[in-house]
Motif scaffolding. Structure first.
Motif, PDB file in Angstrom:
ATOM      1  N   ASP A   2      13.074  -2.485  -5.124  1.00 33.94           N
ATOM      2  CA  ASP A   2      14.341  -1.895  -5.583  1.00 33.94           C
ATOM      3  C   ASP A   2      14.110  -0.536  -6.228  1.00 33.94           C
ATOM      4  OD1 ASP A   2      16.988  -3.144  -5.505  1.00 33.94           O
ATOM      5  OD2 ASP A   2      15.894  -4.919  -6.215  1.00 33.94           O
ATOM      6  N   SER A   3      14.919   0.454  -5.848  1.00 33.18           N
ATOM      7  CA  SER A   3      14.960   1.729  -6.595  1.00 33.18           C
ATOM      8  C   SER A   3      16.404   1.921  -7.046  1.00 33.18           C
ATOM      9  CB  SER A   3      14.520   2.891  -5.699  1.00 33.18           C
ATOM     10  OG  SER A   3      15.565   3.242  -4.815  1.00 33.18           O
ATOM     11  N   VAL A   4      16.680   3.004  -7.772  1.00 38.32           N
ATOM     12  CA  VAL A   4      18.082   3.222  -8.174  1.00 38.32           C
ATOM     13  C   VAL A   4      18.942   3.542  -6.955  1.00 38.32           C
ATOM     14  CG1 VAL A   4      17.642   3.928 -10.560  1.00 38.32           C
ATOM     15  CG2 VAL A   4      17.569   5.644  -8.731  1.00 38.32           C
ATOM     16  N   ALA A   5      18.316   4.006  -5.890  1.00 30.55           N
ATOM     17  CA  ALA A   5      19.085   4.441  -4.719  1.00 30.55           C
ATOM     18  C   ALA A   5      19.303   3.345  -3.679  1.00 30.55           C
ATOM     19  CB  ALA A   5      18.376   5.627  -4.057  1.00 30.55           C
ATOM     20  N   LYS A  40       0.837  -1.212   0.000  1.00 37.58           N
ATOM     21  CA  LYS A  40       0.000   0.000   0.000  1.00 37.58           C
ATOM     22  C   LYS A  40       0.868   1.257   0.000  1.00 37.58           C
ATOM     23  CE  LYS A  40      -4.185  -1.276   2.133  1.00 37.58           C
ATOM     24  NZ  LYS A  40      -4.764  -1.688   3.391  1.00 37.58           N
ATOM     25  N   ILE A  41       1.878   1.272   0.879  1.00 37.87           N
ATOM     26  CA  ILE A  41       2.796   2.418   0.970  1.00 37.87           C
ATOM     27  C   ILE A  41       3.454   2.672  -0.383  1.00 37.87           C
ATOM     28  CG2 ILE A  41       5.034   3.156   1.930  1.00 37.87           C
ATOM     29  CD1 ILE A  41       4.267   1.749   4.534  1.00 37.87           C
ATOM     30  N   MET A  42       3.815   1.594  -1.090  1.00 29.92           N
ATOM     31  CA  MET A  42       4.583   1.732  -2.325  1.00 29.92           C
ATOM     32  C   MET A  42       3.790   2.372  -3.469  1.00 29.92           C
ATOM     33  SD  MET A  42       7.685   1.131  -2.039  1.00 29.92           S
ATOM     34  CE  MET A  42       8.834   0.444  -0.827  1.00 29.92           C
ATOM     35  N   ASN A  43       2.447   2.505  -3.306  1.00 32.65           N
ATOM     36  CA  ASN A  43       1.678   3.268  -4.295  1.00 32.65           C
ATOM     37  C   ASN A  43       2.165   4.706  -4.375  1.00 32.65           C
ATOM     38  OD1 ASN A  43      -0.190   1.382  -5.391  1.00 32.65           O
ATOM     39  ND2 ASN A  43      -1.218   1.365  -3.396  1.00 32.65           N
ATOM     40  N   ARG A  44       2.706   5.210  -3.274  1.00 29.88           N
ATOM     41  CA  ARG A  44       3.195   6.600  -3.201  1.00 29.88           C
ATOM     42  C   ARG A  44       4.648   6.723  -3.649  1.00 29.88           C
ATOM     43  NH1 ARG A  44      -0.392  10.469  -0.772  1.00 29.88           N
ATOM     44  NH2 ARG A  44      -2.158   9.282  -0.026  1.00 29.88           N
ATOM     45  N   PHE A  45       5.298   5.593  -3.942  1.00 31.51           N
ATOM     46  CA  PHE A  45       6.727   5.607  -4.286  1.00 31.51           C
ATOM     47  C   PHE A  45       6.965   4.810  -5.579  1.00 31.51           C
ATOM     48  CE2 PHE A  45       6.426   6.334   0.269  1.00 31.51           C
ATOM     49  CZ  PHE A  45       7.264   7.436   0.440  1.00 31.51           C
ATOM     50  N   PRO A  46       6.637   5.429  -6.723  1.00 29.32           N
ATOM     51  CA  PRO A  46       6.698   4.707  -8.003  1.00 29.32           C
ATOM     52  C   PRO A  46       8.111   4.330  -8.439  1.00 29.32           C
ATOM     53  CG  PRO A  46       6.111   7.021  -8.330  1.00 29.32           C
ATOM     54  CD  PRO A  46       6.090   6.805  -6.866  1.00 29.32           C
TER      55      PRO A  46
END
Ligand SMILES: NC(=O)C1=CN([C@@H]2O[C@H](COP(=O)(O)OP(=O)(O)OC[C@H]3O[C@@H](n4cnc5c(N)ncnc54)[C@H](OP(=O)(O)O)[C@@H]3O)[C@@H](O)[C@H]2O)C=CC1
Ligand SMILES: O=C(O)C1=N[C@H](C(=O)O)C[C@H](O)C1
Length: 242
Positions: free
Chosen positions: A195-198, A120-126
């Motif tokens: 995973d993100s680039v950071a 759910k949280i990850m909806n805000r962090f594409p």
């Protein structure tokens, strides 16, 4: 409580130990060689039967247990895609009782709740993409594991940018890949990774033995003895729901 066991392999034997330690009586043990015992007085006398067999025979065992008028708890995986709707209908409309979970360990019940919240949280962090992996012993017949499928369903219900899970490799952004590894005698490891680039965020459940699955199955049997319908871990632990 009087318990019948269906399947006397790795899980059946572990469940027997936990059930006896909690003061229950094992009145019948059905394995591949004594199938006629489904019609026995001993089997019919059980308050609950606990079934852990394999994806191919589980459905037939459910039907035979329902015919005997015995309530059922099952942890067998790999049968849901083919027979899930029929079995649910028998419980919800025809008065039969099955408590099923792809994973009975208390740790996975907690892990599933965290998994849904994180999705759910990850909806805000594409910027984060999600992948899953599961590792089990080499004897396991199904892949992905039942637990991995349940966890994937928890992500799909809560993360808008994913539409379906796929085995191994995603070919489009809306797919959630599940990698399956079979090695040694691993009891069951499940990881959900963003995973993100950071950076990356991983949550993992690692079973240390089969005792946790067995305890959860016996707790489910105690719960099921006076219930009716298609039941699951969210009935046993309603406070873990959403
Ligand atoms: N939900 C959960 O928490 C968990 C689920 N599981 C699932 O439970 C299932 C069983 O796992 P596990 O105990 O490790 O597997 P095992 O192979 O160790 O045990 C299965 C047993 O069922 C027997 N069997 C085969 N056919 C029948 C039949 N028609 N009727 C009765 N018994 C039969 C097998 O006999 P034979 O060997 O002679 O064929 C074997 O003794 C799997 O689907 C697994 O994925 C496992 C752990 C936890
Ligand atoms: O086969 C197993 O061993 C296990 N099966 C279940 C699954 O398919 O998820 C639960 C646990 O991971 C062990």
């Amino acid at each position: 409580m009087k318990i019948a066991l269906i399947g006397y392999g790795k899980m059946g034997k572990e469940i027997e130990k936990v059930a006896l330690s909690r003061g229950h009586e094992i009145v019948s043990i059905i394995d591949i060689n004594n199938q006629e015992d489904f019609e026995s007085e001993a089997f019919r006398s059980a308050d609950v039967a606990i079934e852990f067999t394999n994806p191919k025979v589980a459905y037939n065992n459910y039907i035979r247990t329902f015919k005997a008028g015995v309530k059922l708890v099952s942890g067998s995986t790999g049968w849901m895609a083919e027979h899930g709707e029929e079995i649910k209908a028998l419980c919800q409309k025809e008065g039969k009782t099955l408590f099923w979970s792809s994973n009975f360990s208390l740790g996975v019940a907690i892990f599933s709740a965290v998994n849904k919240y994180l999705a759910k949280i990850m909806n805000r962090f594409p910027g984060y993409d999600v992948t899953m992996s599961e590792t089990h012993h080499v004897h396991k017949l199904d892949a992905p594991s039942g637990t991995a499928i349940t966890l994937a369903e928890g992500i799909l219900e809560n993360l808008d940018r994913k539409d379906r899970w796929v085995k191994e490799e995603a070919t489009s952004a809306d797919e959630l890949p599940i990698r399956s590894v079979r090695e040694g005698e691993v009891f069951g490891i499940h990881t959900v990774r963003y995973d993100s680039v950071a950076d990356s965020i991983s949550i993992t459940h690692d079973a240390k033995n089969r005792g946790g699955f067995a305890l959860g199955a016996v707790l489910a049997a105690e719960y099921t003895s006076d219930k009716q319908g298609f039941l699951g871990m969210s009935d046993l632990f309603p406070f873990l729901k959403d």
